[in-house]
Enzyme design. Structure first.
Site, PDB file in Angstrom:
ATOM      1  CG  ASN A 149      -0.337  -0.091   2.506  1.00  0.00           C
ATOM      2  OD1 ASN A 149       0.743  -0.654   2.644  1.00  0.00           O
ATOM      3  ND2 ASN A 149      -0.968   0.479   3.503  1.00  0.00           N
ATOM      4  CB  THR A 227      -4.877  -9.707  10.882  1.00  0.00           C
ATOM      5  OG1 THR A 227      -4.776  -8.322  11.259  1.00  0.00           O
ATOM      6  CG2 THR A 227      -5.047 -10.538  12.139  1.00  0.00           C
ATOM      7  CB  ALA A 228      -4.950 -13.897   7.396  1.00  0.00           C
ATOM      8  CD  GLU A 247       3.475  -2.093  13.689  1.00  0.00           C
ATOM      9  OE1 GLU A 247       2.307  -1.676  13.762  1.00  0.00           O
ATOM     10  OE2 GLU A 247       4.250  -2.094  14.654  1.00  0.00           O
ATOM     11  CB  CYS A 281      -2.723   0.010   8.073  1.00  0.00           C
ATOM     12  SG  CYS A 281      -1.312   1.070   8.398  1.00  0.00           S
ATOM     13  CD  GLU A 459       7.161  -1.146  12.102  1.00  0.00           C
ATOM     14  OE1 GLU A 459       6.447  -0.316  11.505  1.00  0.00           O
ATOM     15  OE2 GLU A 459       7.700  -2.112  11.547  1.00  0.00           O
TER      16      GLU A 459
HETATM   17  P1  NDP Z   1      -0.176  -9.341   3.077  1.00  0.00           P
HETATM   18  O1  NDP Z   1      -0.250  -9.848   4.446  1.00  0.00           O
HETATM   19  O2  NDP Z   1      -0.872 -10.087   1.997  1.00  0.00           O
HETATM   20  O3  NDP Z   1       1.332  -9.220   2.601  1.00  0.00           O
HETATM   21  C1  NDP Z   1       2.311  -8.446   3.242  1.00  0.00           C
HETATM   22  C2  NDP Z   1       3.683  -8.949   2.845  1.00  0.00           C
HETATM   23  O4  NDP Z   1       3.865 -10.262   3.352  1.00  0.00           O
HETATM   24  C3  NDP Z   1       3.885  -9.064   1.346  1.00  0.00           C
HETATM   25  O5  NDP Z   1       5.222  -8.768   1.031  1.00  0.00           O
HETATM   26  C4  NDP Z   1       3.554 -10.504   1.102  1.00  0.00           C
HETATM   27  O6  NDP Z   1       4.086 -10.988  -0.079  1.00  0.00           O
HETATM   28  C5  NDP Z   1       4.185 -11.144   2.312  1.00  0.00           C
HETATM   29  N1  NDP Z   1       3.697 -12.466   2.627  1.00  0.00           N
HETATM   30  C6  NDP Z   1       2.509 -13.035   2.285  1.00  0.00           C
HETATM   31  N2  NDP Z   1       2.453 -14.304   2.747  1.00  0.00           N
HETATM   32  C7  NDP Z   1       3.610 -14.528   3.404  1.00  0.00           C
HETATM   33  C8  NDP Z   1       4.151 -15.652   4.114  1.00  0.00           C
HETATM   34  N3  NDP Z   1       3.488 -16.799   4.216  1.00  0.00           N
HETATM   35  N4  NDP Z   1       5.368 -15.533   4.673  1.00  0.00           N
HETATM   36  C9  NDP Z   1       6.043 -14.377   4.573  1.00  0.00           C
HETATM   37  N5  NDP Z   1       5.613 -13.301   3.893  1.00  0.00           N
HETATM   38  C10 NDP Z   1       4.407 -13.365   3.328  1.00  0.00           C
HETATM   39  O7  NDP Z   1      -0.665  -7.827   3.156  1.00  0.00           O
HETATM   40  P2  NDP Z   1      -0.904  -6.847   1.953  1.00  0.00           P
HETATM   41  O8  NDP Z   1       0.331  -6.725   1.126  1.00  0.00           O
HETATM   42  O9  NDP Z   1      -2.196  -7.241   1.304  1.00  0.00           O
HETATM   43  O10 NDP Z   1      -1.070  -5.453   2.731  1.00  0.00           O
HETATM   44  C11 NDP Z   1      -2.261  -5.005   3.203  1.00  0.00           C
HETATM   45  C12 NDP Z   1      -2.371  -5.272   4.696  1.00  0.00           C
HETATM   46  O11 NDP Z   1      -1.317  -4.638   5.377  1.00  0.00           O
HETATM   47  C13 NDP Z   1      -3.632  -4.705   5.281  1.00  0.00           C
HETATM   48  O12 NDP Z   1      -4.208  -5.645   6.172  1.00  0.00           O
HETATM   49  C14 NDP Z   1      -3.150  -3.503   6.070  1.00  0.00           C
HETATM   50  O13 NDP Z   1      -3.981  -3.130   7.140  1.00  0.00           O
HETATM   51  C15 NDP Z   1      -1.819  -3.957   6.525  1.00  0.00           C
HETATM   52  N6  NDP Z   1      -0.983  -2.827   6.864  1.00  0.00           N
HETATM   53  C16 NDP Z   1      -0.700  -2.599   8.193  1.00  0.00           C
HETATM   54  C17 NDP Z   1       0.046  -1.504   8.562  1.00  0.00           C
HETATM   55  C18 NDP Z   1       0.393  -1.258   9.992  1.00  0.00           C
HETATM   56  O14 NDP Z   1       1.322  -0.495  10.231  1.00  0.00           O
HETATM   57  N7  NDP Z   1      -0.257  -1.862  10.956  1.00  0.00           N
HETATM   58  C19 NDP Z   1       0.523  -0.533   7.558  1.00  0.00           C
HETATM   59  C20 NDP Z   1       0.167  -0.877   6.213  1.00  0.00           C
HETATM   60  C21 NDP Z   1      -0.556  -1.993   5.894  1.00  0.00           C
HETATM   61  P3  NDP Z   1       3.115 -11.074  -1.392  1.00  0.00           P
HETATM   62  O15 NDP Z   1       2.674  -9.692  -1.688  1.00  0.00           O
HETATM   63  O16 NDP Z   1       4.008 -11.618  -2.402  1.00  0.00           O
HETATM   64  O17 NDP Z   1       1.993 -11.994  -1.014  1.00  0.00           O
END
Ligand code: NDP
Length: 478
Positions: A149, A227-228, A247, A281, A459
């Site tokens: 994002n 979260t998942a 996060e 987020c 963080e």
């Molecule tokens: P994801 O959880 O799908 O992915 C985040 C990162 O993790 C990506 O680089 C993804 O790779 C990677 N990833 C996915 N599966 C695995 C795994 N099994 N092991 C290790 N890494 C993995 O989130 P999104 O990219 O869809 O981002 C959106 C989410 O992020 C929203 O829920 C948002 O709220 C949250 N967010 C939270 C923030 C905070 O500070 N609390 C700030 C910004 C966003 P790939 O893309 O290749 O699947």
């Protein structure tokens, strides 16, 4: 076609599998780059490089660390237009917004460059018996995984403190938005960051990401994402007792009391709901308005949201760009369908949009939904798109219950001129961040993160420096 490469040991490399993933331009749905589909072997190569660089980097004087990190910040600033264009192309966000975010990406490096100079340990004297001091030592090789994002903004927010604290990094940006992290490698070399201190492996979460979090020698994982995914990562990292900072998602309340400066609250709410297509987020996705001003706020908000131009991210008048990917576009549309099934009234927006010339891009109208119960799925689950719900409330107690009703606990925005109430709610609301009469006003020294299922750890500032170091107590008898 742009070919993204991994950045390992200071060199751009191709994935060992030779396989690439198509990466789409969200504004028109056309593939414009190919991204390495990296696997365990690439992560291992990155780990070996990081591990080899660690002793040297750990022992590099703080002032030299400062100079390199500060130089990276300067080079991001100098290349701001190039980086912003890449980010907008990759992510679908308006170009003007990408330009603002590049300022923050540079700031992340500048801030933690200074932290490298200032970070110090405590000492505790036991009268004439002993003196204790805390050695804060870098962990070694750490893993940083970031989402799509705010790609460079969040990537640098992790890697800058990791490096400033003396660690070496194996990182993975989202495969949907790898472009600016790819460009960063070049800048790190130009700034004189020693080879192997930062390694960037591109690819899917399920393969490259999983290989990073499963690597037993990677001492800590800093992850931002859903979260998942966070839960899955925790299930891998926790049994081996490695450190983790997560996060995660949010379902943030935005609460407007009748005594607030309504004009300011409405203006900011337009932003806090729809900036970056609502894909932040921290966006307020559940708007609660005190009954006595509900109709006024609602009608003014609808008017302001209807005026938002959605479309071509390079158009300076566009406020809402494209949704990052087809799967995410479909997910958001799925929630709009669900909301209607749950009885929502669409006050504005509510459907996909095909701007002229960009018919194959992924656009969704900024949407306000009314008439939903606080406990329905639309009000409980993270949508992460340009969609908010609006609900009237009658008392502070009622709105506090609703605000705290979700499993998430990231950020609250509160609009009131009653100082006592602001303090009272700030103390009892279950979120890691509370903004009163503002939104997204960030001081990088403050602890950043969520409660409940929005994350573990914080963080920012010393919190980040502490996360990336191991405290060791040394007690010397006098
Ligand atoms: P994801 O959880 O799908 O992915 C985040 C990162 O993790 C990506 O680089 C993804 O790779 C990677 N990833 C996915 N599966 C695995 C795994 N099994 N092991 C290790 N890494 C993995 O989130 P999104 O990219 O869809 O981002 C959106 C989410 O992020 C929203 O829920 C948002 O709220 C949250 N967010 C939270 C923030 C905070 O500070 N609390 C700030 C910004 C966003 P790939 O893309 O290749 O699947």
């Amino acid at each position: 076609m742009i070919e993204i490469k991994n950045f390992i040991n200071g060199e751009y490399t191709t994935p060992q599998s030779g396989i690439y993933i198509d990466n789409y331009n969200p504004s028109n749905g056309i593939v414009f780059s190919k991204v390495p589909d990296s696997n365990e072997a690439d992560v291992q190569a990155a780990y070996v490089a990081a591990n080899a660089a660690f002793e040297g980097w750990k022992n590099t004087p703080a002032e030299d660390k400062f100079k390199v990190l500060n130089r990276i910040a300067e080079l991001i600033d100098l290349n701001r237009d190039k980086f912003a264009a890449a980010e907008s192309l990759d992510q679908g966000k308006p170009l003007w917004l990408a330009k603002n975010e590049m300022i923050r990406a540079a700031q992340n490096f500048r801030f933690f460059a200074t932290a490298a100079m200032q970070f110090s340990s405590e000492s505790h004297a036991m009268e004439d018996r002993a003196i204790n001091y805390t050695l804060r030592q870098p962990l070694g090789v750490v893993g940083c995984i970031s989402p799509w994002n705010l790609p460079l903004y969040l990537f640098t927010w992790k890697i800058a403190p990791a490096i400033a604290a003396g660690n070496c990094v194996v990182s993975k940006p989202s495969e949907f938005t790898p472009y600016t992290a790819y460009l960063l490698g070049e800048i790190c070399n130009e700034a004189g960051l020693p080879k192997g201190v930062l390694n960037i492996v591109h690819g899917l979460g399920a393969s490259a990401g999983n290989a990073i979090v499963s690597h037993s020698k990677i001492k800590a994982i800093s992850f931002t994402g859903g979260t998942a995914t966070g839960r899955h990562i925790a299930s891998i990292v926790a049994p081996s007792f490695r450190k983790m900072s997560l996060e995660l998602g949010g379902k943030n309340p935005n609460i407007i009391f009748a005594d607030a400066d309504l004009e300011k609250a409405i203006k900011t709410t337009v932003n806090s709901s729809f900036l970056n297509q609502g894909e932040i987020c921290l966006c307020g996705s559940r708007l609660f308005v005190e009954q006595s001003v509900y109709e006024e706020v609602k009608s003014k908000l609808i008017e302001a949201v209807k005026a938002l131009k959605t479309g071509d991210p390079s158009d300076p008048d566009v406020r809402v760009g494209a949704i990052v990917s087809k799967p995410h576009f479909e997910k958001v549309l799925g929630y709009l369908k669900l909301a209607k099934e749950e009885g929502a009234t669409v006050l504005t927006g509510g459907k996909a949009l095909q701007p002229v010339g960009f018919e194959n891009g992924w656009y969704i109208e900024p949407t306000i939904l009314e008439g939903l119960n606080w406990d329905c799925r639309t009000n409980q689950e993270e949508i992460f798109g340009p969609v908010i719900t609006i609900t009237p409330f009658n008392s502070e107690e009622e709105v506090l219950n609703w605000a705290n009703s979700t499993e998430y606990g990231l950020a609250t925005t509160l609009w009131t001129n009653d100082l006592t109430r602001a303090h009272r709610i700030a103390a009892s609301i279950e979120t890691g961040i509370v903004w009163v009469n503002c939104w997204l006003l960030r001081d990088l020294r403050t602890p950043f993160g969520g409660m409940k299922q929005s994350g573990v750890g914080r963080e920012g500032g010393w919190e980040a420096m502490r996360f990336f170091t191991e405290p060791k107590n040394v007690c010397i008898a006098l």
